[in-house]
Design an enzyme around this catalytic site. Structure first.
Site, PDB file in Angstrom:
ATOM      1  N   ALA A 109      -9.642  -1.539  -4.199  1.00  0.00           N
ATOM      2  CA  ALA A 109      -8.825  -1.531  -2.978  1.00  0.00           C
ATOM      3  C   ALA A 109      -7.736  -2.595  -2.871  1.00  0.00           C
ATOM      4  CB  ALA A 109      -9.742  -1.617  -1.766  1.00  0.00           C
ATOM      5  N   ALA A 110      -7.859  -3.719  -3.583  1.00  0.00           N
ATOM      6  CA  ALA A 110      -6.902  -4.819  -3.353  1.00  0.00           C
ATOM      7  C   ALA A 110      -5.563  -4.526  -4.027  1.00  0.00           C
ATOM      8  CB  ALA A 110      -7.470  -6.120  -3.889  1.00  0.00           C
ATOM      9  N   GLY A 112      -4.589  -3.703  -0.937  1.00  0.00           N
ATOM     10  CA  GLY A 112      -4.851  -3.011   0.321  1.00  0.00           C
ATOM     11  C   GLY A 112      -3.780  -2.023   0.759  1.00  0.00           C
ATOM     12  N   GLY A 113      -2.818  -1.739  -0.125  1.00  0.00           N
ATOM     13  CA  GLY A 113      -1.765  -0.790   0.249  1.00  0.00           C
ATOM     14  C   GLY A 113      -2.355   0.544   0.683  1.00  0.00           C
ATOM     15  N   LYS A 114      -3.293   1.016  -0.110  1.00  0.00           N
ATOM     16  CA  LYS A 114      -3.835   2.343   0.195  1.00  0.00           C
ATOM     17  C   LYS A 114      -4.941   2.238   1.249  1.00  0.00           C
ATOM     18  CE  LYS A 114      -2.218   4.110  -4.201  1.00  0.00           C
ATOM     19  NZ  LYS A 114      -1.780   2.901  -4.936  1.00  0.00           N
ATOM     20  N   GLU A 132     -13.395  -4.358  -3.570  1.00  0.00           N
ATOM     21  CA  GLU A 132     -12.578  -4.961  -4.624  1.00  0.00           C
ATOM     22  C   GLU A 132     -13.455  -5.855  -5.480  1.00  0.00           C
ATOM     23  OE1 GLU A 132      -9.538  -4.753  -6.010  1.00  0.00           O
ATOM     24  OE2 GLU A 132     -10.180  -6.384  -7.305  1.00  0.00           O
ATOM     25  N   ARG A 137      -8.602 -11.363  -5.237  1.00  0.00           N
ATOM     26  CA  ARG A 137      -7.872 -10.198  -4.719  1.00  0.00           C
ATOM     27  C   ARG A 137      -8.570  -9.637  -3.476  1.00  0.00           C
ATOM     28  NH1 ARG A 137      -4.046  -7.732  -7.994  1.00  0.00           N
ATOM     29  NH2 ARG A 137      -4.566  -5.648  -7.264  1.00  0.00           N
ATOM     30  N   ASP A 177      -8.214   4.313  -7.126  1.00  0.00           N
ATOM     31  CA  ASP A 177      -6.854   3.931  -7.522  1.00  0.00           C
ATOM     32  C   ASP A 177      -7.063   2.909  -8.645  1.00  0.00           C
ATOM     33  OD1 ASP A 177      -4.056   3.777  -7.372  1.00  0.00           O
ATOM     34  OD2 ASP A 177      -4.172   1.991  -6.119  1.00  0.00           O
ATOM     35  N   CYS A 230      -0.930   3.953 -11.677  1.00  0.00           N
ATOM     36  CA  CYS A 230       0.526   3.754 -11.666  1.00  0.00           C
ATOM     37  C   CYS A 230       1.006   3.638 -13.117  1.00  0.00           C
ATOM     38  CB  CYS A 230       0.913   2.543 -10.827  1.00  0.00           C
ATOM     39  SG  CYS A 230       0.179   1.005 -11.374  1.00  0.00           S
TER      40      CYS A 230
HETATM   41  C1  SAM Z   1      -4.234  -0.486  -9.018  1.00  0.00           C
HETATM   42  S1  SAM Z   1      -5.126  -1.789  -8.356  1.00  0.00           S
HETATM   43  C2  SAM Z   1      -5.493  -1.222  -6.745  1.00  0.00           C
HETATM   44  C3  SAM Z   1      -4.346  -1.221  -5.793  1.00  0.00           C
HETATM   45  C4  SAM Z   1      -4.753  -0.864  -4.388  1.00  0.00           C
HETATM   46  N1  SAM Z   1      -5.451   0.405  -4.339  1.00  0.00           N
HETATM   47  C5  SAM Z   1      -3.575  -0.828  -3.448  1.00  0.00           C
HETATM   48  O1  SAM Z   1      -3.066   0.256  -3.159  1.00  0.00           O
HETATM   49  O2  SAM Z   1      -3.176  -1.894  -2.960  1.00  0.00           O
HETATM   50  C6  SAM Z   1      -6.665  -1.682  -9.147  1.00  0.00           C
HETATM   51  C7  SAM Z   1      -7.713  -2.644  -8.669  1.00  0.00           C
HETATM   52  O3  SAM Z   1      -8.912  -2.390  -9.406  1.00  0.00           O
HETATM   53  C8  SAM Z   1      -9.571  -3.611  -9.618  1.00  0.00           C
HETATM   54  N2  SAM Z   1     -10.479  -3.497 -10.795  1.00  0.00           N
HETATM   55  C9  SAM Z   1     -10.366  -4.074 -12.001  1.00  0.00           C
HETATM   56  N3  SAM Z   1     -11.408  -3.742 -12.790  1.00  0.00           N
HETATM   57  C10 SAM Z   1     -12.203  -2.958 -12.062  1.00  0.00           C
HETATM   58  C11 SAM Z   1     -13.438  -2.302 -12.314  1.00  0.00           C
HETATM   59  N4  SAM Z   1     -14.043  -2.388 -13.472  1.00  0.00           N
HETATM   60  N5  SAM Z   1     -13.979  -1.588 -11.313  1.00  0.00           N
HETATM   61  C12 SAM Z   1     -13.357  -1.479 -10.123  1.00  0.00           C
HETATM   62  N6  SAM Z   1     -12.183  -2.063  -9.838  1.00  0.00           N
HETATM   63  C13 SAM Z   1     -11.611  -2.785 -10.791  1.00  0.00           C
HETATM   64  C14 SAM Z   1      -8.464  -4.614  -9.825  1.00  0.00           C
HETATM   65  O4  SAM Z   1      -8.911  -5.922  -9.525  1.00  0.00           O
HETATM   66  C15 SAM Z   1      -7.380  -4.108  -8.874  1.00  0.00           C
HETATM   67  O5  SAM Z   1      -7.415  -4.798  -7.657  1.00  0.00           O
END
Ligand code: SAM
Length: 443
Positions: A109-110, A112-114, A132, A137, A177, A230
């Site tokens: 989630a971090a 937090g945009g979505k 998260e 984050r 995401d 992305c």
């Molecule tokens: C693309 S970002 C999310 C952006 C967020 N959804 C937004 O819209 O602001 C992916 C997130 O997944 C987290 N992440 C990294 N490894 C992960 C794992 N093994 N399981 C779950 N989340 C993970 C990262 O720390 C990161 O914050």
């Protein structure tokens, strides 16, 4: 630009490759989203603080067409009226289509945009679990949910493997995401380009599979899973969904049913017409989205909720001094910290919870010291009994952390600017002591 990456893009895009390469010279698309918990998009536009044109990717989204900078410090941003977000990043929640009352898990989630977009769509009748894995984050996620005034949410900090078994069969909607190689972020994040390699792309694909494996258990029958990245790499997009569908015949790929972006690749069990890809030629930096539905019954695991905390006379006095109506609220007390929201507080086993509901305040030496979140929450914004409207000069002083000279009722006050809360202060009748959080103050 990395030559190997470009060769892959040439293969992926075929005749559209030249158009893609041309976009690499353009500045990245920028955008923002109205926070529907606090303001409607047309009312935000009327405030004329930036050059905005409607986004193709979300009804509450806008593309920034001017060169304005510093919008992250704008007062409307501080008040949580909008969230800065690259336009195509809002596409995943549009496709997820959360509805009022839904229970939604945002597993990655971090910042937090979505999550903030989901929270606004489900409103105060729905419930969001924003998770998260990364501690730093997760704190940014918390501050964004606080700024946007979200109340009906729990912010957890756990791996999907630990969290998801406790949520079996509870979710109407789940968003994964996923962490990815970020090929759509190359313009914004130098690190994404520096870290890029085919090996990294493949490793991301494996991690994404693992996250989906955990996520799927949390869905109800007919529950919707949206997977997004992305990045452009097929190994992290269609191929991840193909592998997932092979293991999960109970999940069906369904049409994203939107008219932005373009179809994806057909590969294995994936019908490319059903998924969505967005490239810079489609007015966004880049996203991939797939939508799936669970077609079998999923018994819900037993869930425990905290009983609403009995309130001491000190707390009751504070709340009835501050709010016009408490009748629909649940309360939770943990180590002298008081939280509230409309939902019952969920009790998760051995899962670190950064926040649940609105952090109302802390009981310190027989009194309640309120928290900034209390005054920022959209749930409470029309319930404050003691308020003061700041003019422009007072606002500038307040944001700097200075005391304000103003006649006002004694005690804690919700301070607003142009009709929206910005924070709180404590008045002795003539001077308002500044309670704007130190970390948010301007210099
Ligand atoms: C693309 S970002 C999310 C952006 C967020 N959804 C937004 O819209 O602001 C992916 C997130 O997944 C987290 N992440 C990294 N490894 C992960 C794992 N093994 N399981 C779950 N989340 C993970 C990262 O720390 C990161 O914050």
């Amino acid at each position: 630009m990395n030559e190997q990456f470009l060769a892959r893009m040439r293969e992926l895009l075929g005749p559209d490759y030249d158009a893609y390469v041309e976009t690499l010279n353009n500045p990245p698309f920028r955008g923002l989203r109205a926070n529907l918990l606090k303001i409607q998009p047309d009312a935000l536009v009327k405030r004329q603080f930036a050059s905005l044109s409607p986004s193709p990717f979300a009804q509450e989204g806008f593309v920034l067409t001017g060169s304005e900078t510093g919008l992250g410090n704008h007062i409307y941003h501080r008040q949580g009226l909008f969230y800065m977000q690259e336009p195509s990043a809002s596409s995943a929640v549009t496709i997820l289509d959360p509805q009022p009352g839904d229970w939604v898990l945002d597993l990655c989630a971090a910042p937090g945009g979505k999550s903030t977009q989901i929270a606004a769509r489900i409103g105060q009748s729905g419930f969001l679990i924003a998770n998260e894995i990364d501690g730093g984050r997760a704190r940014v996620l918390m501050s964004n949910l606080e700024r946007l005034g979200v109340s009906e949410a729990v912010i957890t900090h756990a791996s999907p493997e630990r969290l998801c078994p406790q949520l079996g069969g509870w979710m109407d909607k789940v968003l994964v995401d996923a962490p990815c190689s970020g090929e759509g972020m190359f313009k914004k994040e130098d690190r994404a380009l520096a870290d890029w390699s085919v090996e990294h792309v493949r490793a991301c694909g494996q991690r994404q599979q693992k996250i989906l494996e955990s996520a799927v258990f949390t869905l109800k029958e007919q529950g919707i899973l949206v997977y997004s990245t992305c990045t452009y790499a097929p190994e992290e997009n269609e191929q991840v969904i193909d592998q997932f569908l092979r293991k999960h015949p109970e999940m069906e790929l369904i049409d994203c049913s939107v008219d932005f972006g373009r179809p994806g690749l057909s590969t294995g069990l994936v019908d490319g017409a059903k998924v969505r890809r967005i490239f810079p030629m489609d007015q966004g930096e880049g996203h991939f989205v797939a939508k799936l539905r669970k077609t079998v019954a999923q018994p819900a695991v037993r869930q425990r909720f905290f009983k609403s905390a009995p309130l001491s006379s000190i707390v009751r006095e504070f709340l009835s001094d501050q709010l016009t109506d408490l009748s629909d609220l649940h309360f939770h007390l943990e180590q002298d910290r008081l939280s509230l929201m409309r939902h019952e507080f969920i009790q998760l086993e051995n899962i670190p919870v950064l926040r649940q509901g609105v952090m109302a305040g802390e009981i310190v030496k027989n009194r309640v010291e309120p928290h900034h979140h209390f005054y920022m929450s959209a749930l409470l914004q029309d319930r404050f009994k003691n308020t003061a409207a700041l003019d422009e000069n007072q606002l500038a002083q307040y944001l700097q952390g200075l005391p304000l000279t103003a006649a006002a009722p004694r005690g804690f006050l919700c301070l607003s600017y142009e009709g929206y809360p910005v924070g709180f202060g404590k008045s002795d009748g003539a001077v308002i002591k500044n309670k704007y959080p130190k970390g948010l103050r301007t210099r």
